[in-house]
Design an enzyme around this catalytic site. Structure first.
Site, mmCIF file in Angstrom:
data_model
loop_
_atom_site.group_PDB
_atom_site.id
_atom_site.type_symbol
_atom_site.label_atom_id
_atom_site.label_comp_id
_atom_site.label_asym_id
_atom_site.label_seq_id
_atom_site.Cartn_x
_atom_site.Cartn_y
_atom_site.Cartn_z
ATOM 1 N N CYS A 102 -6.932 17.923 27.957
ATOM 2 C CA CYS A 102 -5.586 18.184 27.445
ATOM 3 C C CYS A 102 -4.868 16.872 27.150
ATOM 4 C CB CYS A 102 -4.792 19.000 28.459
ATOM 5 S SG CYS A 102 -3.128 19.419 27.882
ATOM 6 N N ASN A 213 -17.139 22.740 21.658
ATOM 7 C CA ASN A 213 -15.817 23.310 21.388
ATOM 8 C C ASN A 213 -15.167 22.510 20.266
ATOM 9 O OD1 ASN A 213 -12.623 22.857 22.854
ATOM 10 N ND2 ASN A 213 -13.239 24.720 21.838
#
Length: 340
Positions: A102, A213
């Site tokens: 993140c 991803n």
């Protein structure tokens, strides 16, 4: 070895829905599970502080139908992460994942997320202690690099350092994160995708299980990635177009569920959540994409968004209208075919 952490292939893949703040809530996860029994679901990232010092039940509760479900933790204190990992196992989670991806300023200030890629030894210490505390898998989700640490070799060093603890499952977001200068949204779009770096990681570390991803939006793309890596994590597309999860059922030879049948299963859940005091709007926002790409999808979204749906009856009316839109479209196609 847990079914969640074992290597996959195109016959028995691991396909998952990425943890997304404010999106992969318990309501979305229940909804997503109705499309596919095998896709792995993740919670939003939950910080260790929120669990240790906050409302544990609010942060950790999930519906038993969500399995297999993973708790993603944000933190960098080994003791706190270990405490929360043990709580997750006791709560019934199938796996715990550490967020090292993140890019938001808020989590950087608390030494959470992508900034930890610069501290592989600390991440290894955290993972080592977390693994020792539980029998469920502990995995890592990270970027391919950050800021001025953008080379493949630096990512490999990070992975090797963490893997030395015995951790063998890495979910790799195939973009670097620019922690100074780009917003979280820009960090999902601006840095170019470098899928080949993730493929190379799998080739050079075949004993590790590598899941990719970033920017994956279709079954065809998923299939292509599975030729190179062990698993595929789908992000925002699985939220905006959740029927993609049903389409992924072909990897397990599953029958395609009917969208209206899915809503029939969803309605008792919504009724239960309303009885618990949940506002209808926080549930309906997760089902807006159910009819994505079908005739009438826009009216469906309009009927359920912005507080327009006040009761279960409003949802039922929207379903009736949606069914009629699809039927009209099919009739028009048939007439056009006959006229030709």
């Amino acid at each position: 070895m847990s079914i969640l952490s074992k290597p996959s292939n195109t016959q028995n893949p691991r396909i998952s829905v990425a943890p997304m703040m404010d999106w992969t809530t318990r309501d979305y996860r229940f909804f997503a599970r109705l499309f596919n029994p095998n896709v792995v679901l993740y919670t939003e990232m939950v910080t260790t502080g929120a669990i240790i010092h906050g409302d544990v039940k609010r942060h950790l509760d999930f519906n038993s139908q969500e399995h297999p479900v993973v708790l993603q933790l944000g933190g960098s204190n080994p003791q706190d992460l270990t405490t929360c990992t043990k709580m997750a196992e006791d709560w019934g989670y199938d796996e715990v994942n550490l967020n090292v991806g993140c890019p938001s300023d808020r989590v950087q200030n608390n030494k959470i997320g992508a900034c930890l890629m610069a501290e592989p030894n600390l991440v290894a210490e955290c993972i080592d202690q977390m693994q020792q505390a539980v029998s469920i898998p502990v995995t890592v989700k990270h970027r391919i690099g950050i800021d001025d640490m953008q080379s493949y070799e630096e990512m490999l060093h990070f992975v090797d350092t963490v893997a030395a603890t015995g951790c063998n499952y890495f979910i790799v977001h195939a973009r670097i994160a620019i922690l100074q200068g780009l917003s979280p949204k820009e960090n999902r779009e601006v840095p170019p995708l470098r899928y080949e770096d993730v493929y190379r990681l799998k080739r050079e570390r075949p004993h590790l299980t590598i899941e990719i991803n970033g920017g994956i939006k279709s079954v065809e793309e998923t299939q292509q990635h599975l030729q190179h890596v062990d698993g595929v994590m789908i992000g925002r597309e699985a939220y905006h177009n959740p029927y993609l999860l049903a389409e992924c059922g072909q990897f397990w030879n599953l029958e395609m569920p009917d969208r209206f049948d899915i809503m029939q299963q969803m309605m008792p859940y919504i009724e239960q959540r309303l009885a618990e005091g949940a506002p209808l709007s926080i549930i309906t926002r997760h089902i807006l994409g159910l009819f994505q790409n079908l005739p009438g999808a826009r009216k469906w979204r309009q009927a359920l968004s912005g507080g327009n749906a006040q009761t279960l009856t409003d949802i039922e009316h929207a379903l009736v209208n949606m069914r009629e839109s699809i039927q009209r479209s099919e009739q028009q196609k048939q007439l056009h075919h006959i006229s030709i």
